[in-house]
Design a protein around this motif. Structure first.
Motif, PDB file in Angstrom:
ATOM      1  N   ASP A 153      58.465 -35.287 -33.216  1.00 11.63           N
ATOM      2  CA  ASP A 153      58.506 -36.008 -31.935  1.00 11.63           C
ATOM      3  C   ASP A 153      57.646 -35.351 -30.819  1.00 11.63           C
ATOM      4  N   LYS A 154      56.797 -34.733 -30.996  1.00 11.16           N
ATOM      5  CA  LYS A 154      56.179 -33.975 -30.023  1.00 11.16           C
ATOM      6  C   LYS A 154      54.380 -34.068 -30.184  1.00 11.16           C
ATOM      7  N   MET A 155      53.721 -34.338 -29.423  1.00 11.79           N
ATOM      8  CA  MET A 155      52.163 -34.584 -29.759  1.00 11.79           C
ATOM      9  C   MET A 155      51.720 -33.421 -28.754  1.00 11.79           C
ATOM     10  N   TYR A 156      50.915 -32.646 -29.773  1.00  7.75           N
ATOM     11  CA  TYR A 156      50.224 -31.447 -29.287  1.00  7.75           C
ATOM     12  C   TYR A 156      48.776 -31.735 -28.955  1.00  7.75           C
ATOM     13  N   ILE A 157      48.106 -31.267 -27.837  1.00  7.44           N
ATOM     14  CA  ILE A 157      46.746 -31.670 -27.599  1.00  7.44           C
ATOM     15  C   ILE A 157      46.248 -30.264 -27.513  1.00  7.44           C
ATOM     16  N   PHE A 158      45.014 -29.953 -28.083  1.00  6.07           N
ATOM     17  CA  PHE A 158      44.500 -28.594 -28.157  1.00  6.07           C
ATOM     18  C   PHE A 158      42.796 -28.761 -27.830  1.00  6.07           C
ATOM     19  N   GLY A 159      42.438 -27.985 -26.901  1.00  7.48           N
ATOM     20  CA  GLY A 159      40.886 -27.962 -26.788  1.00  7.48           C
ATOM     21  C   GLY A 159      40.259 -29.129 -26.454  1.00  7.48           C
ATOM     22  N   GLY A 160      39.077 -29.344 -26.691  1.00 11.21           N
ATOM     23  CA  GLY A 160      38.107 -30.537 -26.395  1.00 11.21           C
ATOM     24  C   GLY A 160      36.903 -30.372 -25.251  1.00 11.21           C
ATOM     25  N   ASN A 161      36.499 -31.307 -25.084  1.00 11.63           N
ATOM     26  CA  ASN A 161      35.282 -31.305 -24.328  1.00 11.63           C
ATOM     27  C   ASN A 161      35.260 -32.065 -22.872  1.00 11.63           C
ATOM     28  N   HIS A 162      35.121 -31.467 -21.802  1.00 16.50           N
ATOM     29  CA  HIS A 162      34.812 -32.118 -20.517  1.00 16.50           C
ATOM     30  C   HIS A 162      33.507 -31.473 -19.711  1.00 16.50           C
ATOM     31  N   ASN A 163      32.949 -32.387 -19.275  1.00 17.44           N
ATOM     32  CA  ASN A 163      31.867 -32.272 -18.624  1.00 17.44           C
ATOM     33  C   ASN A 163      30.741 -31.154 -19.326  1.00 17.44           C
ATOM     34  N   GLY A 164      30.901 -31.158 -20.714  1.00 16.64           N
ATOM     35  CA  GLY A 164      30.114 -30.172 -21.326  1.00 16.64           C
ATOM     36  C   GLY A 164      30.843 -28.953 -21.584  1.00 16.64           C
ATOM     37  N   ARG A 165      31.990 -28.804 -20.995  1.00 13.65           N
ATOM     38  CA  ARG A 165      32.622 -27.505 -21.181  1.00 13.65           C
ATOM     39  C   ARG A 165      33.664 -27.470 -22.241  1.00 13.65           C
ATOM     40  N   TYR A 166      33.660 -26.530 -23.028  1.00 16.72           N
ATOM     41  CA  TYR A 166      34.777 -26.379 -24.020  1.00 16.72           C
ATOM     42  C   TYR A 166      35.990 -26.133 -23.485  1.00 16.72           C
ATOM     43  N   LEU A 167      37.285 -26.330 -23.940  1.00 15.10           N
ATOM     44  CA  LEU A 167      38.575 -26.181 -23.356  1.00 15.10           C
ATOM     45  C   LEU A 167      39.451 -25.364 -24.593  1.00 15.10           C
ATOM     46  N   SER A 168      40.385 -24.803 -23.991  1.00 14.05           N
ATOM     47  CA  SER A 168      41.242 -23.957 -24.925  1.00 14.05           C
ATOM     48  C   SER A 168      42.675 -24.107 -24.455  1.00 14.05           C
ATOM     49  N   ASP A 169      43.077 -25.229 -23.507  1.00 13.61           N
ATOM     50  CA  ASP A 169      44.375 -25.309 -23.029  1.00 13.61           C
ATOM     51  C   ASP A 169      44.982 -25.997 -24.207  1.00 13.61           C
ATOM     52  N   LEU A 170      46.489 -25.948 -24.080  1.00 10.43           N
ATOM     53  CA  LEU A 170      47.328 -26.559 -25.044  1.00 10.43           C
ATOM     54  C   LEU A 170      48.316 -27.227 -24.295  1.00 10.43           C
ATOM     55  N   HIS A 171      48.522 -28.762 -24.488  1.00  7.52           N
ATOM     56  CA  HIS A 171      49.607 -29.648 -23.803  1.00  7.52           C
ATOM     57  C   HIS A 171      50.477 -30.127 -24.822  1.00  7.52           C
ATOM     58  N   VAL A 172      51.558 -30.535 -24.329  1.00  7.69           N
ATOM     59  CA  VAL A 172      52.509 -31.117 -25.320  1.00  7.69           C
ATOM     60  C   VAL A 172      53.102 -32.432 -24.759  1.00  7.69           C
ATOM     61  N   LEU A 173      53.137 -33.522 -25.307  1.00 12.79           N
ATOM     62  CA  LEU A 173      53.717 -34.411 -24.630  1.00 12.79           C
ATOM     63  C   LEU A 173      55.008 -34.921 -25.601  1.00 12.79           C
ATOM     64  N   ASP A 174      55.969 -35.164 -25.182  1.00 12.94           N
ATOM     65  CA  ASP A 174      57.671 -35.348 -25.704  1.00 12.94           C
ATOM     66  C   ASP A 174      57.334 -36.915 -25.865  1.00 12.94           C
ATOM     67  N   LEU A 175      57.476 -37.340 -27.162  1.00 10.41           N
ATOM     68  CA  LEU A 175      57.247 -38.833 -27.312  1.00 10.41           C
ATOM     69  C   LEU A 175      58.754 -39.470 -27.237  1.00 10.41           C
ATOM     70  N   ARG A 176      59.638 -38.862 -26.669  1.00  9.45           N
ATOM     71  CA  ARG A 176      61.006 -39.586 -26.364  1.00  9.45           C
ATOM     72  C   ARG A 176      61.136 -39.713 -24.917  1.00  9.45           C
ATOM     73  N   SER A 177      60.724 -38.476 -24.137  1.00  7.31           N
ATOM     74  CA  SER A 177      60.987 -38.638 -22.835  1.00  7.31           C
ATOM     75  C   SER A 177      59.595 -38.899 -22.160  1.00  7.31           C
ATOM     76  N   TRP A 178      58.399 -38.891 -22.893  1.00  8.73           N
ATOM     77  CA  TRP A 178      56.979 -39.215 -22.331  1.00  8.73           C
ATOM     78  C   TRP A 178      56.656 -38.485 -21.106  1.00  8.73           C
ATOM     79  N   ALA A 179      56.974 -37.160 -21.310  1.00  9.82           N
ATOM     80  CA  ALA A 179      56.842 -35.911 -20.219  1.00  9.82           C
ATOM     81  C   ALA A 179      55.856 -35.025 -20.742  1.00  9.82           C
ATOM     82  N   TRP A 180      54.725 -34.687 -20.049  1.00 10.75           N
ATOM     83  CA  TRP A 180      53.583 -33.800 -20.150  1.00 10.75           C
ATOM     84  C   TRP A 180      54.180 -32.421 -19.931  1.00 10.75           C
TER      85      TRP A 180
END
Length: 625
Positions: A153-180
């Motif tokens: 029940d937690k959505m993990y987000i890793f990496g990606g592209n922002h304005n041509g820059r590659y990212l390495s951060d990791l975030h989690v969204l609790d799908l019950r409390s909807w808190a990042w």
């Protein structure tokens, strides 16, 4: 922009150097126009001020949010209006469908549905509509081409592209409390030494045994082979997965599908912008790579496509893009026979797209987002993988996060029902918004294209290359069902004799219709065989023409090489000719000088010899004047 999307600007995104220079140029423009801020429209001035804050202090909102009350969530989606409101029939029960909600300029109309949507996911009764849940906490930086996965029940987000820059951060969204929450992940463990986590985009994030597998992706300094990294959610530790065998070449925009205990990797684009359509399997039990040479015609080389597995046997590939175009074709790989096929799609076939995302719920494959060479795709579609029938779930309007490229999509459950959760994307601007859809599965239960019974999920895909056999079985099943119903009615009727006669007449009529349909079916089979033969002949001719073309190309290359050599020889001869002309002129000049010298010498010699003979003759030499 990264190598993954450098070949295509489907949504008019900035590319390469322009994307890196855009924030700098924008800031310089902001500074130069700062003095005129007071003369701007208040809304535009506020947007400009917030833009400068986000570029210079990305975390400014988290420090201010404690002093500013949380705003009321606003739906960022506009749903097509349909005046017809039909109930959803599911398992024999009628569920009233809540009326469609249309947003205008990003705001909701004043109605009772607004309270239902934003009160909380537990009270949502609106099906097949995208809504924005009331999330809290520090949101991740806006991005696309990131990885997303759900564990407990937690959505993990890793990496990606922002304005041509590659990212390495990791975030989690609790799908019950909807808190990042942002995770401070470690890059070391007891088994491996400390290492630096490489930013990446265009990778795939796969949940596996309470771990996250980050597979492939574009990086600033790409390696020669695919890298697989493991994140342990319990220890918040990253480590490299040690594999054996020959790994595939590094790439991004590929599809990675978990089938049992194996990862199936298809397609993508390597660091040299070469599109791929190779097939590899990583056995997670032995950690061994295996390159698969499947029979049949595989999909054309592509990246940014979607893939799904059905019945733990069939791998489905849909859409994607090349350097010049996008696709909407559907390919199926039988993982047991390792054979490719291209079945016939039915229903509302989606438009070509790339950069879309997909998840499966049972036998339903939901596809969201993506873009073509002009715009973002606004429809959310679903494919019934048993019947291969497409349906449109909903459609949005305007440049909204759902109609984005590089979007992520995961499936979870809330209150005992499945929900689809999307995040991020790019549609002219980068977004970090979360949207949720609760599917009703109406489009898969009530298919407009299939009025007769259909085979089960496995046989439908397995026999899709032989549609005539399916038509025969469906027809016979339908006719037998009708006959059984008629017989049951006759038994329960008081006028059994009359009903029996009517039944015989109807049966004979149905048999005649069946014979007629069988005759038509045989004709269609013969016509299909003729078409197959013509197609085979055309393919043979095409192969011959291709061979001739290759031969002509080789001859042309040889002629071009010979022509080049001749041009070099001509240039050398011209240079020699110019040298010869210069030497001829010098020779002519020397010859004239020689002739003049000889004449002068003869004259001098004649004069000298006359004086000697005169002296010998006793005549005095002439006196000089």
């Amino acid at each position: 922009m990264p190598v993954l999307m450098d070949h295509r600007n489907r949504l008019q995104r900035p590319s390469g150097l322009s994307s890196l220079m855009r924030p700098l140029c924008y800031s310089m423009a902001c500074i130069s126009s700062w003095d005129g801020l007071g003369n701007m429209v208040p809304a535009e001035a506020m947007r400009l001020f917030v833009k400068i804050l986000e570029e210079e202090e990305p975390g400014w909102y988290s420090r201010v949010s404690s002093f500013v009350p949380e705003p009321e969530p606003i739906l960022d989606v506009q749903i097509n209006n349909d005046p017809k409101i039909e109930p959803i029939i599911e398992n024999g029960n009628s569920i009233p469908e809540t009326k469609n909600i249309s947003t205008e300029n990003g705001s909701l109309p004043e109605s009772q549905d607004k309270d239902v949507l934003v009160e909380g996911l537990g009270s949502i009764v609106v099906y097949d509509q995208w809504i924005s849940p009331p999330v809290s906490g520090l949101r991740p930086k806006a991005r696309y081409e990131h990885g997303a996965a759900v564990i407990q029940d937690k959505m993990y987000i890793f990496g990606g592209n922002h304005n041509g820059r590659y990212l390495s951060d990791l975030h989690v969204l609790d799908l019950r409390s909807w808190a990042w929450t942002k995770l401070e992940a470690k890059t070391q463990s007891a088994e491996s030494p400390p290492e630096k986590l490489t930013p990446c985009a265009g990778h795939s994030l796969i949940p596996w045994e309470n771990k996250l597998l980050s597979v492939a992706g574009h990086t600033k300094d790409p390696s020669d082979a695919i890298q697989v990294r493991v994140f342990d959610v319990q220890t918040s530790t990253w480590s490299n997965l040690k594999t054996y065998g020959k790994p595939p070449v590094s790439r991004g925009g590929q599809s990675v599908t978990l089938v049992g205990t194996s990862l199936v990797i298809f397609g993508g684009q390597d660091a040299k912008r070469t599109l791929l359509n190779d097939l590899h399997i990583l056995d997670l039990e032995t950690m061994t790579w295996d390159e698969i040479d499947a029979v049949g015609a595989p999909p054309s080389p592509r990246s940014d496509h979607a893939a799904a597995v059905h019945a733990e046997r069939y791998l489905l590939i849909f859409g994607g893009g090349s350097h010049a175009t996008c696709f909407n074709d559907l390919h199926v790989l039988d993982l047991q026979a390792m054979e490719w096929s291209r079945p016939t799609q039915q229903g509302d076939i989606p438009t070509p797209r790339a950069g879309h995302a997909g998840v499966t719920v049972g036998e339903n494959w939901f596809i969201v987002g993506g873009g073509d060479n002009k715009n973002g795709v606004s429809e959310t579609v679903v494919l019934n993988m048993s019947t291969l029938v497409w349906s449109v779930v909903t459609s949005v309007q305007g440049r909204v996060p759902i109609a984005s490229e590089g979007i992520s999509l995961v499936v979870s459950s809330y209150g005992g029902e499945d929900i689809l959760v999307s995040f991020g994307g790019y549609n002219g601007r980068y977004t970090n918004e979360v949207n949720v859809l609760k599917p009703s599965h109406k489009s898969t239960l009530q298919s407009k294209m299939m009025a007769t019974p259909v085979p089960d999920s496995v046989s439908a895909v397995h026999n899709i290359t032989n549609p005539t056999r399916d038509v025969e079985s469906e027809f016979e099943g339908a006719q037998e069902g009708k006959i059984r119903e008629i017989v049951m009615d006759n038994i329960e009727s008081d006028h059994l004799k009359n009903k029996s006669e009517q039944t015989k007449e109807l049966v004979s009529t149905l048999k005649a219709e069946k014979e007629e349909l069988e005759s038509s079916l045989n004709k269609e089979k013969i016509h299909s065989l003729q078409l197959k033969q013509e197609l085979s002949d055309a393919e043979n001719r095409n192969d011959e023409l291709y061979k001739e073309l290759q031969s002509v190309r080789l001859q042309l290359v040889a002629e071009q090489s010979r022509c080049f050599k001749l041009e070099v020889d001509v240039a050398e001869l011209r240079q020699k000719l110019q040298t010869m002309e210069t030497l001829q002129k010098e020779l002519d000049l020397l010859q004239r000088q020689k002739a003049a010298s000889e004449e002068a010498f003869k004259a001098k010699q004649k004069q000298g010899s006359g004086g000697v003979w005169g002296w010998l003759a006793g005549s005095p030499p002439p006196e000089e004047a």
